[in-house]
Design an enzyme around this catalytic site. Structure first.
Site, PDB file in Angstrom:
ATOM      1  N   GLU A 268       0.826  -1.217   0.000  1.00 50.57           N
ATOM      2  CA  GLU A 268       0.000   0.000   0.000  1.00 50.57           C
ATOM      3  C   GLU A 268       0.858   1.264   0.000  1.00 50.57           C
ATOM      4  O   GLU A 268       0.598   2.219   0.732  1.00 50.57           O
ATOM      5  CB  GLU A 268      -0.962  -0.012   1.189  1.00 50.57           C
ATOM      6  CG  GLU A 268      -1.907  -1.210   1.154  1.00 50.57           C
ATOM      7  CD  GLU A 268      -2.965  -1.229   2.248  1.00 50.57           C
ATOM      8  OE1 GLU A 268      -2.711  -0.691   3.328  1.00 50.57           O
ATOM      9  OE2 GLU A 268      -4.042  -1.798   1.988  1.00 50.57           O
ATOM     10  N   ASP A 347      -8.551  -9.051   3.888  1.00 52.75           N
ATOM     11  CA  ASP A 347      -8.255  -7.979   4.830  1.00 52.75           C
ATOM     12  C   ASP A 347      -9.316  -7.860   5.919  1.00 52.75           C
ATOM     13  O   ASP A 347     -10.099  -6.911   5.897  1.00 52.75           O
ATOM     14  CB  ASP A 347      -8.152  -6.656   4.056  1.00 52.75           C
ATOM     15  CG  ASP A 347      -7.494  -5.564   4.877  1.00 52.75           C
ATOM     16  OD1 ASP A 347      -7.039  -5.856   5.977  1.00 52.75           O
ATOM     17  OD2 ASP A 347      -7.457  -4.423   4.396  1.00 52.75           O
ATOM     18  N   GLU A 375     -12.369  -2.349  12.241  1.00 53.65           N
ATOM     19  CA  GLU A 375     -12.418  -1.602  10.981  1.00 53.65           C
ATOM     20  C   GLU A 375     -13.601  -2.024  10.121  1.00 53.65           C
ATOM     21  O   GLU A 375     -14.349  -1.188   9.631  1.00 53.65           O
ATOM     22  CB  GLU A 375     -11.103  -1.815  10.224  1.00 53.65           C
ATOM     23  CG  GLU A 375     -11.095  -1.156   8.854  1.00 53.65           C
ATOM     24  CD  GLU A 375      -9.760  -1.276   8.129  1.00 53.65           C
ATOM     25  OE1 GLU A 375      -8.838  -1.928   8.649  1.00 53.65           O
ATOM     26  OE2 GLU A 375      -9.645  -0.701   7.029  1.00 53.65           O
TER      27      GLU A 375
HETATM   28  O1  GCW Z   1      -6.993  -3.020   6.482  1.00 53.44           O
HETATM   29  C1  GCW Z   1      -6.067  -2.176   5.877  1.00 53.44           C
HETATM   30  C2  GCW Z   1      -6.359  -0.840   6.445  1.00 53.44           C
HETATM   31  C3  GCW Z   1      -5.187   0.088   6.435  1.00 53.44           C
HETATM   32  C4  GCW Z   1      -3.996  -0.627   7.063  1.00 53.44           C
HETATM   33  C5  GCW Z   1      -3.700  -1.880   6.241  1.00 53.44           C
HETATM   34  C6  GCW Z   1      -2.562  -2.704   6.823  1.00 53.44           C
HETATM   35  C7  GCW Z   1      -2.257   0.280   8.407  1.00 53.44           C
HETATM   36  O2  GCW Z   1      -7.455  -0.283   5.759  1.00 53.44           O
HETATM   37  O3  GCW Z   1      -5.545   1.238   7.154  1.00 53.44           O
HETATM   38  O4  GCW Z   1      -2.876   0.201   7.162  1.00 53.44           O
HETATM   39  O5  GCW Z   1      -4.825  -2.705   6.212  1.00 53.44           O
HETATM   40  O6  GCW Z   1      -2.859  -3.704   7.464  1.00 53.44           O
HETATM   41  O7  GCW Z   1      -1.418  -2.368   6.643  1.00 53.44           O
END
Ligand code: GCW
Length: 648
Positions: A268, A347, A375
């Site tokens: 990311e 995720d 989240e």
């Molecule tokens: O779930 C996603 C989140 C990001 C997070 C990423 C990760 C810290 O939306 O906010 O970043 O995973 O796990 O690195």
């Protein structure tokens, strides 16, 4: 702490100890902590505590018999005396909290000697906390409990470190022994924690240490460039390696028991070894080498995938990414490098299969990462106790034989759900997730329902216990019912991830699609006709997931694209399942809200009010989910609800 919820350590739980006579034997800083706890309890309740060779009789003896690093202890009761022994100081501390959990039971009947100890050596919380408030993510990325517990006004909470100490105490009482104090997305300010702002990290480490909690730091892979002024961060470059070795030596001068680094690389947008044509093993091993002389560990995250995918491209499947990237590197990681793998391949959705990577790297130390911060599970405005989900993950036979709890030799990690909120977790009932995580990390095969009961009794006492159980027990399944169906995931509002948006991620670059059309929905991940993801599993699972006939209902749309008329094992069609679960989910929230309302005289006022207020929002949101999801699928499919309920 004034104004701060005592969570699972209200004064009352120390009464059985505080009214008795206790002897503490042994010395060391954590033994002092144990003494402080018992002395505090005796001040409150009138008992007495002695150290070392005082004459008896005693009701409780807490004795350190060695000087090792063991976290285990023994517990027994005979001749009117309860005895805890430990060969390591933290073991004695965990033994004390064991007695606290048992309450009066610890002093009742005879009990033969029992041995207790953690199944996993590392039980860690990762805080996604920023020092500086980030313009988009706020101070705590995906945080729903106020600001950071560690960082305030751009600095470590100087005089407020008492709160950090109180946090360490709560963590010790549920068995957690490590904390990473900053976000894995390491921004410009936070990068400096490794070097010129190390003193602040040392202050936090000092506040956590008395409770046996070690401090870890998230670092940026580009540190040699952004902090060291080098022109490269190439992990095979000698200057880069030298820079990390020196930086790490300085960390250990300041924090001798420092745990190590957490790294999100090539993920990311974070920098990583790919920029230099190096592998993730090269990257992780460089940091492992820098930490090795000091006994530290690098936690290298496996969350590596293409987040700039073209949604038109049907050949790329994000679920495959971690396995594709890392399995070829099995056996290449240094002993003190731990590969930290999210429990699911996508995720942290409300329902995912277990990541196939977990069973596929036998020669690598793996840590499994869970997400306590909600989240995708209601952002601590919804009640969603994740114990049953985590327990399913930990019991899953990853390689066909050993459970995830056994395979996770590098430990169990959760993304923290805590902030500076007076109730710690925003939603007071979200504390149950934190507590459950700690206890499962100690004993991955423990019954989560027993853990829930434990948390309820410690936190609330017996009065409202039955009501709390009713509210929490099925709350994860309830949440699943009114959100994305049958494992397909993702129907959330983009960016902040709260509330429904069925197509919110459908045409995005994030690799998160459901492919609903007028005939059906789901992602074909079979080996025969789909992305091949199902084939990444060990034998029994690969076969089971490959066919819709054997794939479990709750994961069907994760693995297959199915027609709306397909009959599930439950005896319902896919479309009717969608309608039914969405109506049921809302009804279950209504029922839970009513149960909570009925506890008004049994729960302290502030806590009751906070939860009641959140229930109103949960109900509003659940109705929104129900109506958007049901309307979407009625419009797509044209198939009416068999029960003729209102859909828009
Ligand atoms: O779930 C996603 C989140 C990001 C997070 C990423 C990760 C810290 O939306 O906010 O970043 O995973 O796990 O690195």
């Amino acid at each position: 702490m004034q104004g701060v919820d005592p969570a699972w350590l209200p004064d009352e739980v120390f009464r059985p100890i505080g009214t008795r006579r206790t002897l503490i034997r042994g010395s060391g800083p954590l033994v002092d902590t144990v003494h402080g706890e018992v002395a505090g309890a005796c001040d409150r309740f009138g008992g007495r505590v002695e150290r070392d060779a005082s004459p008896g009789p005693f009701d409780l003896v807490l004795e350190l018999t060695g000087a090792d690093a063991s976290e285990g202890f023994t517990f027994e009761r005979g001749d009117g005396c309860t005895t805890v022994t430990a060969t390591g100081q933290s073991g004695l501390l965990y033994g004390l909290f064991h007695v606290v959990r048992l309450g009066e039971d610890a002093f009742r009947k005879q009990r033969p000697r029992e041995t207790h100890g953690p199944a996993l050596a590392l039980r860690m919380l990762d805080h996604w906390d920023n020092v500086a408030v980030h313009p988009v993510m706020g101070q705590v990325e995906r945080g729903y409990a106020g600001g950071s517990l560690f960082w305030q006004d751009g600095r470590a909470r100087g005089e407020l470190l008492g709160r950090v100490r109180a946090y360490g105490r709560l963590l010790a009482a549920c068995g957690i022994n490590a904390v990473a104090v900053n976000n894995v997305n390491v921004h410009a300010t936070e990068a400096h924690l490794l070097t010129d702002r190390l003193g602040e990290v040392a202050d936090i480490a000092g506040a956590l240490r008395p409770y046996g909690v070690r401090t870890h730091l998230s670092v940026t892979f580009a540190a040699p460039i952004v902090l060291g002024g080098l022109s490269t961060a190439d992990p095979l470059d000698d200057d880069v390696r030298g820079w990390w070795a020196e930086a790490s030596a300085r960390v250990y001068e300041a924090i001798p028991d420092f745990g190590g680094y957490v790294v999100k690389a090539d993920s990311e947008g974070q920098p990583g070894p790919f920029a230099y044509g190096r592998s993730h093993a090269d990257g992780a091993n460089m940091l492992a080498a820098a930490l090795e002389p000091h006994g530290g560990t690098v936690h290298w995250r496996a969350f590596v995938y293409n987040h700039r995918q073209d949604w038109r491209d049907r050949t790329t499947d994000r679920a495959r990414a971690a396995h594709d990237h890392f399995v070829p590197l099995d056996g290449e990681f240094a002993d003190n490098a731990v590969l930290q793998v999210k429990h699911g391949p996508m995720d942290f959705q409300v329902r995912e299969p277990v990541s196939p990577l977990i069973g596929a790297m036998p020669r690598t130390r793996l840590a499994v990462e869970l997400q306590a911060t909600q989240e995708y599970t209601g952002q601590q405005r919804h009640v969603c106790w994740l114990g049953p989900m985590w327990s399913e993950v930990l019991r899953f036979r990853a390689d066909g034989e050993c459970s995830v709890g056994e395979v996770a030799r590098g430990g169990l990690v959760a993304v923290s759900n805590v902030g500076d909120d007076p109730f710690w977790t925003g939603h007071p009932l979200a504390q149950a997730n934190l507590y459950t995580f700690g206890r499962l990390a100690w004993q991955p095969h423990a019954d989560p329902h027993q853990i829930l009961d434990e948390w309820i009794l410690l936190t609330f006492g017996t009065g409202p216990a039955a009501g709390l159980r009713a509210v929490l027990d099925g709350s994860w399944r309830t949440y699943e019912k009114y959100t994305a169906p049958l494992g397909v995931g993702w129907m959330v509002q983009p960016g902040h991830h709260y509330g429904p948006s069925v197509d919110g991620y459908e045409y995005s670059p994030w690799g998160t699609y459901h492919f609903a059309d007028r005939d059906g929905i789901g992602v074909d991940r079979s080996a025969a006709t789909g992305s091949g993801f199902a084939g990444q599993y060990a034998k029994p699972w690969a076969e089971m997931y490959e066919s819709p006939d054997t794939c479990p209902d709750e994961l069907l749309l994760f693995f297959h694209h199915m027609s709306y008329g397909h009959m599930l094992h439950s005896g319902k069609t896919v479309i009717q399942h969608i309608y039914d679960t969405h109506f049921e989910g809302v009804e279950e929230v209504e029922a839970a809200r009513d149960v909570w309302a009925s506890l008004v005289d049994l729960v302290d006022r502030a806590r009751h009010a906070r939860v009641a207020e959140r229930f109103e929002e949960q109900l509003r949101s659940a109705r929104e989910w129900r109506d958007q999801v049901n309307s979407y699928f009625l419009r797509k499919s044209g198939v009416p609800d068999a029960h003729g309920r209102r859909i828009y």
